[in-house]
Design a protein around this motif. Structure first.
Motif, PDB file in Angstrom:
ATOM      1  N   LYS A 127       2.728  33.161 -11.940  1.00  0.00           N
ATOM      2  CA  LYS A 127       2.160  32.120 -12.791  1.00  0.00           C
ATOM      3  C   LYS A 127       1.997  30.815 -12.003  1.00  0.00           C
ATOM      4  CE  LYS A 127       2.784  29.791 -17.208  1.00  0.00           C
ATOM      5  NZ  LYS A 127       3.590  29.688 -18.424  1.00  0.00           N
ATOM      6  N   ASN A 128       0.793  30.253 -12.073  1.00  0.00           N
ATOM      7  CA  ASN A 128       0.422  28.985 -11.435  1.00  0.00           C
ATOM      8  C   ASN A 128       0.631  29.006  -9.918  1.00  0.00           C
ATOM      9  OD1 ASN A 128      -0.782  26.459 -12.253  1.00  0.00           O
ATOM     10  ND2 ASN A 128       1.025  25.473 -11.417  1.00  0.00           N
ATOM     11  N   THR A 129       0.593  30.193  -9.326  1.00  0.00           N
ATOM     12  CA  THR A 129       0.748  30.348  -7.885  1.00  0.00           C
ATOM     13  C   THR A 129      -0.595  30.143  -7.198  1.00  0.00           C
ATOM     14  OG1 THR A 129       2.548  31.912  -8.234  1.00  0.00           O
ATOM     15  CG2 THR A 129       1.516  31.933  -6.065  1.00  0.00           C
ATOM     16  N   ILE A 130      -0.595  29.441  -6.072  1.00  0.00           N
ATOM     17  CA  ILE A 130      -1.801  29.284  -5.264  1.00  0.00           C
ATOM     18  C   ILE A 130      -1.817  30.445  -4.286  1.00  0.00           C
ATOM     19  CG2 ILE A 130      -3.076  27.818  -3.668  1.00  0.00           C
ATOM     20  CD1 ILE A 130      -1.523  25.419  -4.873  1.00  0.00           C
ATOM     21  N   MET A 131      -2.815  31.320  -4.429  1.00  0.00           N
ATOM     22  CA  MET A 131      -2.906  32.538  -3.630  1.00  0.00           C
ATOM     23  C   MET A 131      -4.228  32.560  -2.860  1.00  0.00           C
ATOM     24  SD  MET A 131      -1.089  35.042  -6.362  1.00  0.00           S
ATOM     25  CE  MET A 131      -0.379  36.083  -5.132  1.00  0.00           C
ATOM     26  N   LYS A 132      -4.618  31.410  -2.366  1.00  0.00           N
ATOM     27  CA  LYS A 132      -5.905  31.259  -1.683  1.00  0.00           C
ATOM     28  C   LYS A 132      -5.865  31.850  -0.276  1.00  0.00           C
ATOM     29  CE  LYS A 132      -7.354  27.117  -1.567  1.00  0.00           C
ATOM     30  NZ  LYS A 132      -7.611  25.677  -1.568  1.00  0.00           N
ATOM     31  N   ASP A 133      -6.978  32.473   0.104  1.00  0.00           N
ATOM     32  CA  ASP A 133      -7.158  32.969   1.474  1.00  0.00           C
ATOM     33  C   ASP A 133      -6.025  33.875   1.944  1.00  0.00           C
ATOM     34  OD1 ASP A 133      -9.639  31.626   2.168  1.00  0.00           O
ATOM     35  OD2 ASP A 133      -8.477  29.767   2.177  1.00  0.00           O
ATOM     36  N   MET A 134      -5.418  34.611   1.034  1.00  0.00           N
ATOM     37  CA  MET A 134      -4.344  35.521   1.429  1.00  0.00           C
ATOM     38  C   MET A 134      -4.929  36.746   2.115  1.00  0.00           C
ATOM     39  SD  MET A 134      -1.362  35.649  -1.470  1.00  0.00           S
ATOM     40  CE  MET A 134      -2.233  36.857  -2.394  1.00  0.00           C
ATOM     41  N   TYR A 135      -4.158  37.322   3.028  1.00  0.00           N
ATOM     42  CA  TYR A 135      -4.549  38.579   3.655  1.00  0.00           C
ATOM     43  C   TYR A 135      -3.924  39.700   2.843  1.00  0.00           C
ATOM     44  CZ  TYR A 135      -5.296  42.350   6.878  1.00  0.00           C
ATOM     45  OH  TYR A 135      -5.698  43.535   7.420  1.00  0.00           O
ATOM     46  N   VAL A 136      -4.780  40.470   2.190  1.00  0.00           N
ATOM     47  CA  VAL A 136      -4.333  41.554   1.327  1.00  0.00           C
ATOM     48  C   VAL A 136      -4.866  42.860   1.905  1.00  0.00           C
ATOM     49  CG1 VAL A 136      -4.404  42.479  -1.021  1.00  0.00           C
ATOM     50  CG2 VAL A 136      -4.436  40.015  -0.668  1.00  0.00           C
ATOM     51  N   GLY A 137      -3.983  43.710   2.405  1.00  0.00           N
ATOM     52  CA  GLY A 137      -4.399  44.982   2.981  1.00  0.00           C
ATOM     53  C   GLY A 137      -4.677  46.020   1.919  1.00  0.00           C
TER      54      GLY A 137
END
Length: 191
Positions: A127-137
């Motif tokens: 909740k309300n986490t900034i998950m921008k530009d994450m590397y998701v395999g």
């Protein structure tokens, strides 16, 4: 009379600065500061290209609290961090590669540029986490996540089935309070 044997169990701890700033400044050193990168047992730190990177590979950090900590660049790769508290933590550029994060609380954390390849987030609060530009395999699992309300997924490229799952999640709504980005828009949900 039988002698009693008492076993001491060492719990790996990640020692970080105790001061939790209200907002993380752009020049925060995170894991590049030795004071923030000291791992007392079960881990290591390495100096690469003039910067220190804290590594907790394979460490069991179940139930640990990192609330409000500056963990910028810390690697929790292949670690078990179930039911851990990362509320309000700066996890910018952190690595959760192949980590088990089930039941962990990332509310209000900044996970921009984090590596979550092969990680699993069952029962995790985003909740309300900034998950921008994450590397998701390819094998990262968000299925069973507790909440994604007000989270920002901008420029994070998800596998189609994970994107579809998150868009259908009952908490896929709201606007991130820091970035001002709508959750469904950042997930590119088709409404």
């Amino acid at each position: 009379m039988a002698a009693q044997v008492v076993k001491a169990v060492a719990v790996p701890l990640l020692m970080v600065s105790l001061a939790a700033p209200a907002a993380f400044a752009a020049n925060d050193q995170g894991a590049t500061s030795m004071a923030n990168a000291k791992i007392t047992t079960g881990g290591a730190s390495t100096l690469q290209s003039g910067r220190t990177i804290a590594i907790t590979r394979g460490v069991n950090l179940d139930g640990s609290s990192f609330e409000g900590q500056n963990l910028k660049g810390v690697a929790f790769q292949q670690s078990i961090v179930r039911n851990a508290n990362f509320k309000n933590a700066n996890l910018y550029g952190a690595s959760f590669f192949d980590a088990t994060c089930d039941g962990s609380d990332f509310e209000n954390a900044d996970m921009t540029l984090a590596n979550v390849e092969m990680a699993q987030f069952n029962r995790s609060n985003l909740k309300n986490t900034i998950m921008k530009d994450m590397y998701v395999g390819g094998s990262t699992l968000f299925e069973g996540v507790k909440s994604i309300e007000n989270s920002d997924w901008s420029d994070t490229f998800l596998r189609k089935d994970q994107q579809k799952y998150l868009c259908a999640h009952p908490t896929a709504m709201g606007t991130n309070t820091v970035t001002g980005v709508d959750t469904r828009e950042s997930l590119m949900c088709i409404d």
